[in-house]
Structure formats: structure tokens, C-alpha cells
Design an enzyme around this catalytic site. Structure first.
Site, PDB file in Angstrom:
ATOM      1  N   ARG A 105       0.830  -1.203   0.000  1.00 40.61           N
ATOM      2  CA  ARG A 105       0.000   0.000   0.000  1.00 40.61           C
ATOM      3  C   ARG A 105       0.865   1.254   0.000  1.00 40.61           C
ATOM      4  O   ARG A 105       1.961   1.250   0.550  1.00 40.61           O
ATOM      5  CB  ARG A 105      -0.944   0.009   1.195  1.00 40.61           C
ATOM      6  CG  ARG A 105      -0.220   0.031   2.520  1.00 40.61           C
ATOM      7  CD  ARG A 105      -1.047  -0.506   3.624  1.00 40.61           C
ATOM      8  NE  ARG A 105      -0.996  -1.948   3.558  1.00 40.61           N
ATOM      9  CZ  ARG A 105      -1.234  -2.753   4.561  1.00 40.61           C
ATOM     10  NH1 ARG A 105      -1.574  -2.275   5.711  1.00 40.61           N
ATOM     11  NH2 ARG A 105      -1.165  -4.044   4.449  1.00 40.61           N
ATOM     12  N   ASP A 114      -1.088   3.597   4.926  1.00 40.03           N
ATOM     13  CA  ASP A 114      -2.094   2.989   5.802  1.00 40.03           C
ATOM     14  C   ASP A 114      -2.122   3.816   7.083  1.00 40.03           C
ATOM     15  O   ASP A 114      -1.074   4.052   7.688  1.00 40.03           O
ATOM     16  CB  ASP A 114      -1.697   1.540   6.114  1.00 40.03           C
ATOM     17  CG  ASP A 114      -2.730   0.798   6.934  1.00 40.03           C
ATOM     18  OD1 ASP A 114      -3.930   1.158   6.877  1.00 40.03           O
ATOM     19  OD2 ASP A 114      -2.344  -0.150   7.640  1.00 40.03           O
ATOM     20  N   ASP A 172      -4.068   4.004  10.757  1.00 39.87           N
ATOM     21  CA  ASP A 172      -4.947   3.311  11.691  1.00 39.87           C
ATOM     22  C   ASP A 172      -5.125   4.136  12.953  1.00 39.87           C
ATOM     23  O   ASP A 172      -4.134   4.544  13.573  1.00 39.87           O
ATOM     24  CB  ASP A 172      -4.369   1.946  12.094  1.00 39.87           C
ATOM     25  CG  ASP A 172      -4.431   0.922  10.984  1.00 39.87           C
ATOM     26  OD1 ASP A 172      -5.384   0.961  10.183  1.00 39.87           O
ATOM     27  OD2 ASP A 172      -3.521   0.078  10.911  1.00 39.87           O
TER      28      ASP A 172
END
Length: 182
Positions: free
Chosen positions: A100, A103, A105
Site C-alpha cells: 500500500r 495505511d 490506523d
């Protein structure tokens, strides 16, 4: 203050990772996008760590870091902003735990708990992941009232797999991110 925010500030902790393209630049851009939001201020950033992939291992190594932000957004609103930043930076979701561009979170927010289809707080797997815990240990202040400091350090003390994470570079995000000077 936007119509969707509250007057109360919360401190939230975010994990950032990237393993495609210019990984460092993408992480710095993500921080800049967050900091330029009217209801989010980046307070602290960890060093950058190079880490081996977890889950789907046939992919390049990651750069990971963590950031503490102050926000007037609810956890759900902050998650929406994180997903928007991922989209703006070209995130494509093809393979679970796959490669990716970025990312983001949401790990923890003032000790709040959530368990919905879209958001679990605290993040359910953060205590199992050195690539989350090591950067978090850089920025969670000792004595942090919600217990995050104790959680991070006790989880790190019993975690296997810490050898798969290496300090890559200290991060001076404000100096590296144009509009904030050097």
C-alpha cells in the site's frame, strides 16, 4: 470549528505505514494533510522504522511510524478523515495486509472504547504488533492517564518479533514538511 466537531479536545494516536513509492515522503504528506485539517493538530511523531511485512509477506518492507494528534472530532469523524487522507495519497485495497502507498490506523483516543462495523477502539491488534508498539513507545508520555503508556510498554516486554523492526530515521516532520519551516 466545523459543524461536525465538538468543543472538547481529545488526544488520539495513529499508526502510519507505507511500502510503495517514496515511503518517507508519503508518510510526511499524510501528516501534513492531517495537520492542515481545521480540527486536527499533529502534536508528536515517532521516528521512522523499517519493518518486515506481516500477514501477506510477499511484498516490500514497510516504513512505519506513529503520531499523536489533538482533535475536536469524534473517533468516527477522525477515522473518516484518515480514510480520506489514504484515498488522497493513492491507497488501493486489493489484498488484505498487502502492499500500500499508505495505511493510517486509529489506535487509541482518550481511552474511549468503540466496537462497531467500522471502528474498534482501542485498535484490537495493536498489542500484537511491534511495528505499532515500538513507534508508539517513542511518543506516549510516561504517566499518560488513560493507561496507554503502561499498555504499550507491558505489551512490548512480552512481544516476540521485535527483531523485524529497525530504526530507519529520526523524523523531524515539521522541518521536513515545507510550510512549517526548517
Amino acid at each position: 470549528m466545523t459543524a461536525h466537531s465538538t468543543s472538547e479536545y481529545s488526544e488520539a494516536y495513529i499508526a502510519l505505514g507505507a511500502n510503495l513509492g517514496d515511503r518517507e515522503q508519503t508518510l510526511l504528506e499524510a501528516l501534513t494533510f492531517l495537520d492542515t485539517h481545521p480540527d486536527i493538530e499533529v502534536l508528536r511523531c515517532s521516528s521512522l522504522y523499517e519493518t518486515e511485512p506481516v500477514g501477506y509477506v510477499d511484498q516490500p518492507s514497510f516504513l512505519n511510524m506513529a503520531a499523536a494528534v489533538q482533535t475536536r472530532l469524534t473517533p468516527e469523524q477522525l477515522l473518516t478523515e484518515l480514510l480520506d487522507v489514504e484515498n488522497r495519497l493513492g491507497r488501493v485495497r486489493d489484498i488484505r495486509w498487502g502492499p500500500r502507498t499508505v495505511d493510517l490506523d486509529l489506535l487509541w483516543m482518550n481511552g474511549q472504547s468503540r466496537d462497531t462495523e467500522v471502528l474498534q477502539l482501542p485498535h484490537p491488534r495493536m498489542g500484537e504488533r511491534a511495528f505499532v508498539l515500538v513507534p508508539l513507545s517513542d511518543i506516549v508520555p510516561e504517566g499518560e492517564l488513560s493507561g496507554l503508556y503502561t499498555y504499550v510498554h507491558s505489551s512490548l516486554s512480552v512481544l516476540d518479533g521485535k527483531d523485524g523492526i529497525q530504526l530507519w530515521k529520526t523524523c523531524n516532520w515539521r522541518a521536513a514538511s515545507g510550510p512549517f519551516g526548517s
